[in-house]
Design a protein around this motif. Structure first.
Motif, PDB file in Angstrom:
ATOM      1  N   PRO A   1      30.906  27.985  71.468  1.00 21.52           N
ATOM      2  CA  PRO A   1      30.206  26.707  72.161  1.00 21.52           C
ATOM      3  C   PRO A   1      31.997  26.613  72.150  1.00 21.52           C
ATOM      4  CG  PRO A   1      28.796  26.161  70.559  1.00 21.52           C
ATOM      5  CD  PRO A   1      29.578  27.997  70.131  1.00 21.52           C
ATOM      6  N   GLU A   2      32.603  26.369  73.457  1.00 15.12           N
ATOM      7  CA  GLU A   2      33.706  25.737  73.199  1.00 15.12           C
ATOM      8  C   GLU A   2      34.217  24.489  72.401  1.00 15.12           C
ATOM      9  OE1 GLU A   2      37.621  25.414  76.237  1.00 15.12           O
ATOM     10  OE2 GLU A   2      36.049  26.999  76.796  1.00 15.12           O
ATOM     11  N   ARG A   3      34.983  24.412  71.329  1.00 17.01           N
ATOM     12  CA  ARG A   3      35.752  23.740  69.976  1.00 17.01           C
ATOM     13  C   ARG A   3      36.525  23.176  70.185  1.00 17.01           C
ATOM     14  NH1 ARG A   3      32.230  26.495  67.547  1.00 17.01           N
ATOM     15  NH2 ARG A   3      32.629  26.120  65.194  1.00 17.01           N
ATOM     16  N   PRO A   4      37.551  22.193  69.636  1.00 16.86           N
ATOM     17  CA  PRO A   4      38.711  23.103  69.477  1.00 16.86           C
ATOM     18  C   PRO A   4      37.967  22.706  67.406  1.00 16.86           C
ATOM     19  CG  PRO A   4      38.603  19.849  69.755  1.00 16.86           C
ATOM     20  CD  PRO A   4      37.250  20.967  70.315  1.00 16.86           C
ATOM     21  N   ILE A   5      38.746  23.666  67.005  1.00 18.75           N
ATOM     22  CA  ILE A   5      38.707  24.061  65.457  1.00 18.75           C
ATOM     23  C   ILE A   5      40.087  23.735  64.378  1.00 18.75           C
ATOM     24  CG2 ILE A   5      36.102  25.496  66.129  1.00 18.75           C
ATOM     25  CD1 ILE A   5      38.099  27.904  66.118  1.00 18.75           C
ATOM     26  N   TYR A   6      39.661  24.523  63.529  1.00 19.70           N
ATOM     27  CA  TYR A   6      40.503  24.861  62.605  1.00 19.70           C
ATOM     28  C   TYR A   6      41.085  25.695  61.052  1.00 19.70           C
ATOM     29  CZ  TYR A   6      40.277  20.029  59.824  1.00 19.70           C
ATOM     30  OH  TYR A   6      40.399  19.658  58.964  1.00 19.70           O
ATOM     31  N   GLY A   7      41.601  25.964  61.118  1.00 18.09           N
ATOM     32  CA  GLY A   7      41.329  26.623  60.054  1.00 18.09           C
ATOM     33  C   GLY A   7      42.433  27.588  59.406  1.00 18.09           C
ATOM     34  N   GLU A   8      41.970  28.824  58.378  1.00 13.15           N
ATOM     35  CA  GLU A   8      43.080  29.883  57.905  1.00 13.15           C
ATOM     36  C   GLU A   8      42.938  31.033  58.346  1.00 13.15           C
ATOM     37  OE1 GLU A   8      42.937  28.522  53.263  1.00 13.15           O
ATOM     38  OE2 GLU A   8      41.980  27.322  53.750  1.00 13.15           O
TER      39      GLU A   8
END
Length: 144
Positions: A109-116
């Motif tokens: 699903p399209e959604r804002p993500i953040y990580g490394e």
């Protein structure tokens, strides 16, 4: 790469580069385009003056004189940006590249993500047209 003149709802103007017009649209829709001065996510494209060179003059236009922000102001804006990213995005940790690619391909699903992501992973995402942007801070590792 494309450069846009942007303006936030608080009246701050700034320029930013994007991989493509589509990349800007996706990042703006996800609330990931923020004002460089106040961190506001209500940002829109501003009217831009075309860059024209004349045959008579090859001199570059004089740069705009702007006061550099103080260290405290930079730290405040980065802290606000971090809080907004963490409040409005899913932290996916070291699976960032894999999850960003799945979202781009419609497999998640399209959604804002953040990580490394490692540098080579980020480069591959950009080369494949996946809209990503580096964050000016290291994410806090969340644990269950």
């Amino acid at each position: 790469m494309i450069q846009y003149a942007l303006k936030c709802s608080n009246g701050h103007g700034f320029d930013s580069w994007f991989q493509s017009a589509d990349a800007y649209d996706k990042l703006a829709k996800a609330g990931m385009v923020t004002c460089t001065q106040c961190g506001c996510t209500s940002v829109e494209k501003a009217v831009m003056t075309p860059r024209l060179s004349s045959a008579r003059s090859t001199q570059a236009p004089a740069p705009r004189a702007e006061a550099a922000p103080s260290k405290a102001e930079i730290e405040r804006v980065l802290k606000e940006l971090r809080a907004k990213v963490e409040a409005n995005s899913d932290y996916v940790g070291r699976d960032f590249a894999r999850e960003a690619r799945k979202i781009h391909l419609g497999e998640a699903p399209e959604r804002p993500i953040y990580g490394e992501a490692r540098a080579e992973e980020a480069k591959a995402l950009i080369e494949d047209g996946v809209p990503v942007a580096p964050l000016p801070f290291v994410p806090s590792r969340k644990t269950n």
